[in-house]
Design a protein around this motif. Structure first.
Motif, PDB file in Angstrom:
ATOM      1  N   ALA A   1      -0.562 -34.853 -60.739  1.00 42.47           N
ATOM      2  CA  ALA A   1      -1.534 -33.974 -60.094  1.00 42.47           C
ATOM      3  C   ALA A   1      -1.897 -32.815 -61.014  1.00 42.47           C
ATOM      4  CB  ALA A   1      -0.994 -33.451 -58.761  1.00 42.47           C
TER       5      ALA A   1
ATOM      6  N   VAL B   1      -5.646 -32.168 -62.162  1.00 41.33           N
ATOM      7  CA  VAL B   1      -6.313 -30.937 -61.750  1.00 41.33           C
ATOM      8  C   VAL B   1      -6.688 -30.099 -62.966  1.00 41.33           C
ATOM      9  CG1 VAL B   1      -6.006 -28.766 -60.511  1.00 41.33           C
ATOM     10  CG2 VAL B   1      -5.258 -30.885 -59.465  1.00 41.33           C
TER      11      VAL B   1
ATOM     12  N   CYS C   1     -10.785 -29.567 -57.016  1.00 44.78           N
ATOM     13  CA  CYS C   1     -10.094 -30.394 -58.001  1.00 44.78           C
ATOM     14  C   CYS C   1      -8.822 -31.047 -57.473  1.00 44.78           C
ATOM     15  CB  CYS C   1      -9.769 -29.572 -59.250  1.00 44.78           C
ATOM     16  SG  CYS C   1     -11.232 -29.209 -60.217  1.00 44.78           S
ATOM     17  N   ILE C   2      -8.384 -30.678 -56.298  1.00 45.72           N
ATOM     18  CA  ILE C   2      -7.158 -31.281 -55.769  1.00 45.72           C
ATOM     19  C   ILE C   2      -7.520 -32.341 -54.737  1.00 45.72           C
ATOM     20  CG2 ILE C   2      -4.919 -30.832 -54.739  1.00 45.72           C
ATOM     21  CD1 ILE C   2      -5.104 -28.029 -55.626  1.00 45.72           C
TER      22      ILE C   2
ATOM     23  N   VAL D   1      -3.347 -35.261 -51.950  1.00 46.36           N
ATOM     24  CA  VAL D   1      -2.306 -34.373 -52.484  1.00 46.36           C
ATOM     25  C   VAL D   1      -2.167 -33.153 -51.581  1.00 46.36           C
ATOM     26  CG1 VAL D   1      -1.617 -32.933 -54.423  1.00 46.36           C
ATOM     27  CG2 VAL D   1      -2.682 -35.133 -54.841  1.00 46.36           C
ATOM     28  N   VAL D   2      -3.331 -32.569 -51.198  1.00 44.07           N
ATOM     29  CA  VAL D   2      -3.308 -31.392 -50.327  1.00 44.07           C
ATOM     30  C   VAL D   2      -2.636 -31.720 -48.995  1.00 44.07           C
ATOM     31  CG1 VAL D   2      -4.708 -29.727 -49.093  1.00 44.07           C
ATOM     32  CG2 VAL D   2      -5.402 -30.467 -51.351  1.00 44.07           C
TER      33      VAL D   2
ATOM     34  N   TYR E   1     -11.850 -28.418 -49.513  1.00 44.72           N
ATOM     35  CA  TYR E   1     -12.536 -29.146 -50.577  1.00 44.72           C
ATOM     36  C   TYR E   1     -14.046 -28.893 -50.514  1.00 44.72           C
ATOM     37  CZ  TYR E   1     -14.517 -33.101 -53.054  1.00 44.72           C
ATOM     38  OH  TYR E   1     -15.266 -33.872 -53.891  1.00 44.72           O
TER      39      TYR E   1
END
Lengths: 313, 304
Positions: A288, A292, B139-140, B144-145, B181
């Motif tokens: 990640a 990122v 960008c995440i 993942v978040v 996002y």
């Protein structure tokens, strides 16, 4: 002191003054170089000179699944005991390529479509934008799933005949490149069209028309340069979103297939391993962070380019 | 008049979309009964196909589907055979709508001010900090978040419950995961629009005639600068309303986003076409609203 500089030279000077953009550019260049030469490190001749953490191969299986990051495995190992650092460096090739090719495909289709529709106006504008509406209204995920499941076998067979069986495994990748690009151009077309629509009634367009410029010249020399800022900003949004789209497809199991890996599929694997009982944090944190930071560097770089080349600036 | 024409145009448009969606899922190899628990004998499969009219020619199937659609019937789901597509939409849509509207409000409420401030304070600390946050948000990846939010706020701090959809507290984490996002995207579009507008001549004019800076920024610049955000809002809202596969999947939200992806993977033909049509209606109506708002905000755009 007066200097005679071309617009591009002046733009380059402005770009060099933008600290975040220059740092991002160096970061991206270094990353690309490292990714390109990484496979050489596992060659015996070089491996003797390098720290052991850099010399693993991405397919090498060990008897240490879920090893924590240490001196041997700098980023730990995955469920099969493969070195994560090495997998990330190899995954980078695919992620970067998907991003660039996908964004280019969407750029070409989107800008041409939007600019032509906006410039011609009237009936053409109406029907071209209704076509975009139709495609918009079909959720792209349905498109991509159908595209991948139907045409893949066909193209695989074709590749096997043309280039041999070894090449057939790349057919999925090529599908991702073109498929994601082909569904990502719609927003670009809408944005460009909206801008062209409000620019084409401006005086400088009337002026160049009265000087005898044809539609092609007006569009490409006068209108599109004014849209360049938005296009570059949007393409910097498209490269990461294409990479994210690929990672989403990998999360569904439709993206890059093993033995290949992309950052997206590595994160998806890591996310699957997240549970409150045993947190194998490195499996998600390192891919990640790589993803990122690369996406952010791309964005800073794009912003820097925009500020440097913007004719209005 | 122009808008009446556009509205009248929606019906043939929806017909084309339903036809395309119908044919598109049929092109894909495999069928809805491939993943049954017990492999069906050829005879059973033939009976199943006959029951759902799948043995008829494609065009006739489409015609039957269309006739049912006129009566408001999306047909039975081929995967969840005890439910009709209408049932599933009726159950899931309110949930997805609630989540989507909250995420939309979060995205706009977070994105527009952030983009506005970073553009006005260009080059300052606020600009760098704000732009960094907006960038981080886009960008995440959602998957993942989502797990991170669950690990931190639900499991570690125990602040929010997850895994159901009952109290308002259940909605907090999914809204965050979904909205941040898009908030980042809105902020970037807003900043870009604002920077472009502030360089225009009419802003110089407004300043020259002695308007206060607040008036110039809010009354003059904002109206034009918000246009890219307005034109992005239509597709954004449609995306959010039909639900997000990732967020609904991670937080076990009983919306319809999960069904859209799963039904196309399962070749649940009626479900795919039903959901695609639902998505299409929302998107087309929202785009109409967006175009209308566009012409109200920017008088330079000539309509029709």
């Amino acid at each position: 002191m007066m200097e005679n500089l071309s617009p591009n030279q002046r733009a380059w000077r402005r770009f060099k003054q933008n600290r975040p953009a220059v740092i991002s550019m160096s970061f991206l260049a270094a990353l690309c170089l490292l990714v390109l030469i990484w496979p050489l490190f596992s060659k015996p001749a070089l491996a003797k000179l390098l720290p052991v953490g850099m010399t693993h191969s991405p397919v090498e299986l060990t008897d240490q699944p879920f090893a924590k990051p240490d001196m041997t495995y700098w980023m730990g190992t995955d469920v099969n005991g493969r070195d994560l650092l090495s997998r990330i460096m190899h995954g980078a090739r695919i992620s970067i390529m998907v991003g660039i090719v996908g964004a280019l495909v969407s750029l070409i289709i989107g800008v041409l479509w939007g600019a032509i529709a906006g410039y011609l106006g009237g009936w053409w504008d109406g029907s071209m934008m209704r076509f975009v509406d139709i495609l918009y209204a079909l959720p792209s995920i349905v498109f991509v799933i159908v595209l991948i499941t139907t045409l893949e076998e066909l193209v695989k067979g074709w590749f096997t005949n043309a280039f041999g069986a070894d090449f057939a495994q790349y057919s999925r990748m090529i599908f991702l490149f073109v498929g994601i690009g082909a569904v990502s151009w719609l927003t670009m077309a809408r944005i460009v069209r909206g801008q062209v629509l409000s620019l084409k009634n401006r005086q400088f367009v009337d002026a160049s028309r009265s000087l005898g410029a044809g539609p092609g010249r007006i569009l490409f020399r006068h209108i599109l340069p004014n849209v360049l800022g938005i296009i570059i900003v949007y393409i910097t949004l498209t490269v990461p979103s294409v990479i994210l789209y690929e990672s989403f497809l990998s999360y569904l199991g439709l993206g890059i297939q093993p033995p290949f890996a992309s950052w997206g599929s590595l994160i998806a694997e890591g996310a699957a391993q997240l549970n409150p009982v045993r947190i194998n944090w490195w499996l998600i944190v390192f891919p990640a962070i790589t993803l990122v930071s690369t996406l952010m560097a791309l964005n800073f770089f794009g912003d820097g380019l925009r500020d440097a080349f913007d004719p209005r600036g | 008049m122009y808008y009446l024409k556009r509205i009248a145009f929606l019906i043939p448009l929806l017909l084309i979309i339903s036809f395309l969606a119908f044919m598109l899922v049929r092109i894909a190899p495999g069928g809805p009964f491939d993943k049954e628990r017990a492999p069906a004998s050829p005879e059973i499969e033939r009976n199943l196909k006959a029951k759902y009219n799948l043995d008829k020619p494609l065009l006739e199937q489409y015609w039957i589907y269309l006739k049912n659609l006129m009566k408001g019937d999306f047909g039975p789901s081929l995967k969840y055979r005890n439910h009709s597509v209408n049932d599933i939409i009726a159950q899931g849509l309110p949930v997805s709508l609630t989540l989507g509207i909250m995420a939309f409000l979060l995205a706009q409420g977070f994105g527009i001010p952030l983009g506005f401030i970073t553009a006005v304070k260009k080059g300052g600390v606020l600009d760098y900090g704000g732009s960094f946050i907006a960038l981080l948000a886009i960008c995440i990846p959602g998957f993942v978040v989502g797990p991170l939010l669950v690990l931190i706020f639900a499991i570690h701090f125990g602040m929010f419950p997850v895994g159901m959809w009952e109290t308002p507290l259940h909605a907090v984490l999914p809204t965050l995961a979904l909205g941040l996002y898009f908030g980042g995207k809105v902020a970037r579009l807003m900043r870009e629009g604002m920077l472009g507008t502030l360089n225009s001549e009419f802003i110089t004019t407004a300043r020259a005639k002695g308007l206060s800076e607040t008036q110039v920024l809010v009354k003059h610049a904002f109206r034009i600068a918000v246009l890219p955000v307005v034109s992005y809002s239509g597709p954004l809202l449609a995306d959010l309303l039909v639900g997000s596969f990732v967020v609904e999947n991670i937080f076990r939200v009983p919306g319809i986003g999960v069904f859209l992806v799963n039904s196309s993977l399962n070749r649940d033909y009626t479900m795919v076409v039903g959901l695609v049509l639902l998505y299409a209606v929302m998107l087309l109506v929202l785009n109409l609203v967006v175009d209308f708002a566009y012409s109200v905000l920017d008088r330079r755009v000539k309509v029709g």
